[in-house]
Scaffold this motif. Structure first.
Motif, short mmCIF file in Angstrom:
data_model
loop_
_atom_site.label_atom_id
_atom_site.label_comp_id
_atom_site.label_asym_id
_atom_site.label_seq_id
_atom_site.Cartn_x
_atom_site.Cartn_y
_atom_site.Cartn_z
N ALA A 1 0.83 -1.21 0.00
CA ALA A 1 0.00 0.00 0.00
C ALA A 1 0.87 1.25 0.00
O ALA A 1 0.57 2.24 -0.69
N GLN A 2 1.95 1.23 0.77
CA GLN A 2 2.86 2.38 0.79
C GLN A 2 3.56 2.54 -0.55
O GLN A 2 3.75 3.67 -1.03
N ARG A 3 3.94 1.42 -1.16
CA ARG A 3 4.58 1.46 -2.47
C ARG A 3 3.64 2.08 -3.49
O ARG A 3 4.04 2.92 -4.31
N ASP A 4 2.37 1.68 -3.45
CA ASP A 4 1.39 2.18 -4.42
C ASP A 4 1.05 3.65 -4.19
O ASP A 4 0.48 4.30 -5.07
N ALA A 5 1.38 4.16 -3.00
CA ALA A 5 1.11 5.57 -2.72
C ALA A 5 2.23 6.49 -3.21
O ALA A 5 2.10 7.71 -3.12
N ILE A 6 3.31 5.90 -3.75
CA ILE A 6 4.39 6.72 -4.31
C ILE A 6 3.86 7.46 -5.53
O ILE A 6 3.34 6.85 -6.47
N SER A 7 3.98 8.77 -5.52
CA SER A 7 3.45 9.58 -6.61
C SER A 7 4.41 9.58 -7.80
O SER A 7 5.60 9.88 -7.66
N SER A 8 3.90 9.20 -8.97
CA SER A 8 4.65 9.21 -10.23
C SER A 8 6.00 8.53 -10.09
O SER A 8 7.05 9.16 -10.28
N PRO A 9 6.03 7.23 -9.78
CA PRO A 9 7.33 6.55 -9.65
C PRO A 9 8.11 6.58 -10.97
O PRO A 9 7.53 6.43 -12.05
N ALA A 10 9.39 6.75 -10.87
CA ALA A 10 10.25 6.78 -12.06
C ALA A 10 10.56 5.36 -12.51
O ALA A 10 10.68 4.45 -11.68
N ALA A 11 10.70 5.17 -13.80
CA ALA A 11 11.13 3.87 -14.31
C ALA A 11 12.51 3.55 -13.75
O ALA A 11 13.42 4.38 -13.79
N GLY A 12 12.65 2.36 -13.18
CA GLY A 12 13.90 1.97 -12.55
C GLY A 12 13.89 2.09 -11.04
O GLY A 12 14.84 1.67 -10.37
N LEU A 13 12.81 2.64 -10.46
CA LEU A 13 12.72 2.78 -9.01
C LEU A 13 12.69 1.42 -8.35
O LEU A 13 12.04 0.49 -8.83
N VAL A 14 13.41 1.27 -7.23
CA VAL A 14 13.54 -0.03 -6.56
C VAL A 14 13.06 0.09 -5.11
O VAL A 14 13.40 1.05 -4.41
N VAL A 15 12.28 -0.89 -4.67
CA VAL A 15 11.85 -0.98 -3.27
C VAL A 15 11.87 -2.45 -2.85
O VAL A 15 11.96 -3.36 -3.68
N TYR A 16 11.79 -2.65 -1.52
CA TYR A 16 11.55 -4.00 -1.00
C TYR A 16 10.13 -4.03 -0.46
O TYR A 16 9.79 -3.29 0.46
N ASN A 17 9.27 -4.87 -1.08
CA ASN A 17 7.86 -4.97 -0.72
C ASN A 17 7.73 -5.89 0.49
O ASN A 17 7.93 -7.10 0.39
N THR A 18 7.36 -5.32 1.65
CA THR A 18 7.25 -6.13 2.87
C THR A 18 5.96 -6.94 2.92
O THR A 18 5.82 -7.83 3.76
N THR A 19 5.02 -6.63 2.03
CA THR A 19 3.79 -7.42 1.96
C THR A 19 4.06 -8.77 1.31
O THR A 19 3.57 -9.82 1.76
N THR A 20 4.86 -8.75 0.24
CA THR A 20 5.18 -9.99 -0.48
C THR A 20 6.59 -10.49 -0.20
O THR A 20 6.98 -11.57 -0.66
N ASN A 21 7.37 -9.69 0.57
CA ASN A 21 8.77 -10.01 0.84
C ASN A 21 9.57 -10.23 -0.44
O ASN A 21 10.28 -11.23 -0.61
N LYS A 22 9.43 -9.26 -1.35
CA LYS A 22 10.12 -9.31 -2.64
C LYS A 22 10.77 -7.96 -2.96
O LYS A 22 10.20 -6.90 -2.67
N HIS A 23 11.97 -8.03 -3.56
CA HIS A 23 12.53 -6.83 -4.18
C HIS A 23 11.75 -6.58 -5.46
O HIS A 23 11.50 -7.50 -6.24
N GLN A 24 11.40 -5.31 -5.67
CA GLN A 24 10.61 -4.96 -6.85
C GLN A 24 11.17 -3.73 -7.54
O GLN A 24 11.77 -2.86 -6.90
N GLY A 25 10.97 -3.68 -8.85
CA GLY A 25 11.37 -2.53 -9.63
C GLY A 25 10.22 -2.04 -10.49
O GLY A 25 9.37 -2.84 -10.91
N TYR A 26 10.19 -0.76 -10.76
CA TYR A 26 9.12 -0.18 -11.58
C TYR A 26 9.65 0.02 -13.00
O TYR A 26 10.72 0.60 -13.21
N ASN A 27 8.90 -0.49 -13.98
CA ASN A 27 9.38 -0.44 -15.37
C ASN A 27 8.79 0.71 -16.17
O ASN A 27 8.96 0.79 -17.39
N GLY A 28 8.10 1.59 -15.50
CA GLY A 28 7.48 2.72 -16.18
C GLY A 28 5.97 2.58 -16.25
O GLY A 28 5.27 3.57 -16.46
N SER A 29 5.48 1.35 -16.07
CA SER A 29 4.04 1.14 -16.09
C SER A 29 3.55 0.19 -14.99
O SER A 29 2.38 0.23 -14.61
N SER A 30 4.43 -0.66 -14.46
CA SER A 30 4.02 -1.60 -13.41
C SER A 30 5.22 -2.00 -12.55
O SER A 30 6.37 -1.87 -12.97
#
Length: 198
Positions: free
Chosen positions: A164-193
C-alpha cells in the motif's frame, strides 16, 4: 582622509576596545572590529558578536548563533567559507576529542579531485569527480558507475515498505527499486508496473 580610531573607555558597555574609521570618531556605522571584555570578537559592523568570532557582512535578520558556537559567519545574502591552497595540497575540517583528534574529518584533495568523509576514524564515503562511493577504504569508483557501495561484510538495503505504501508513491520513475514487505520481494518499476526481481 581615513584613520583608525581606538576607543578603550568602555563607553559602549562591555567593550575592551573598538576599531573604527572616521575623521571625527567611532559610531555604529564605521566599526571595523569590536573586542569584547569576555573575549568575543566581531569583525565588521556587528554590534554584539554571537560567538567567540563573529564575521559580519550584513545583517541576516532575526537569527542568532546557538550556544557554544565558536565561529559565526553572517551576511544578508550568500555567505562562504573559503579554503585556498596549492593544487598539490588538501583541505581538512577535523573533528576530535581528548582521546582522538582525528576521529572524524572532511577532506578535499586537489590531486585526486575527491572529497572524503571519515567517521569513527574510518573513511565511509567519498565524493569523486566520477560519482559517489561508499567504502571503508580509499578506493576509486568504477568508471561505469555513478554510485558504488563496497563491503565484504554488509549489504545494500533499499527502502522497505508495504504494498500500500509502495502504491502511494506519486509518479514513480522507471527503474525505481523498493523491497515490498507485503510480499517479501525486491521490486522494480518499469514505467508502467511493479515487477518482482525473483
Amino acid at each position: 582622509s581615513m584613520r583608525i580610531n581606538i576607543d578603550s573607555n568602555n563607553s559602549g558597555g562591555g567593550e575592551s576596545f573598538i576599531l573604527g574609521r572616521n575623521q571625527t570618531g567611532i559610531n555604529n556605522n564605521n566599526i571595523i572590529a569590536k573586542f569584547k571584555e569576555d573575549g568575543r570578537v566581531a569583525i565588521g559592523n556587528q554590534q554584539s558578536p554571537d560567538s567567540l568570532l563573529h564575521v559580519w557582512g550584513e545583517n541576516a535578520g532575526s537569527v542568532s548563533a546557538p550556544t557554544n558556537t565558536l565561529l559565526t559567519i553572517e551576511n544578508n545574502t550568500d555567505a562562504y567559507l573559503q579554503f585556498l591552497s596549492p593544487t598539490t595540497a588538501e583541505h581538512q575540517i577535523r573533528f576530535g576529542d581528548t582521546s582522538n583528534t582525528g576521529i572524524g574529518s572532511i577532506v578535499y584533495n586537489h590531486t585526486s579531485d575527491a572529497m572524503r568523509f571519515t567517521a569513527g576514524g574510518v573513511e565511509n564515503l567519498a565524493v569523486q569527480s566520477g560519482g559517489v562511493i561508499a567504502s571503508s577504504s580509499s578506493a576509486s569508483i568504477n568508471s561505469s558507475a555513478i554510485l558504488e557501495a563496497q563491503s565484504t561484510s554488509k549489504g545494500f538495503l533499499p527502502p522497505r515498505m508495504s504494498e500500500a505504501q509502495r502504491d502511494a508513491i506519486s509518479s514513480p520513475a522507471a527503474g525505481l527499486v523498493v523491497y515490498n514487505t507485503t510480499t517479501n520481494k525486491h521490486q522494480g518499476y518499469n514505467g508502467s508496473s511493479w515487477n518482482d526481481f525473483y
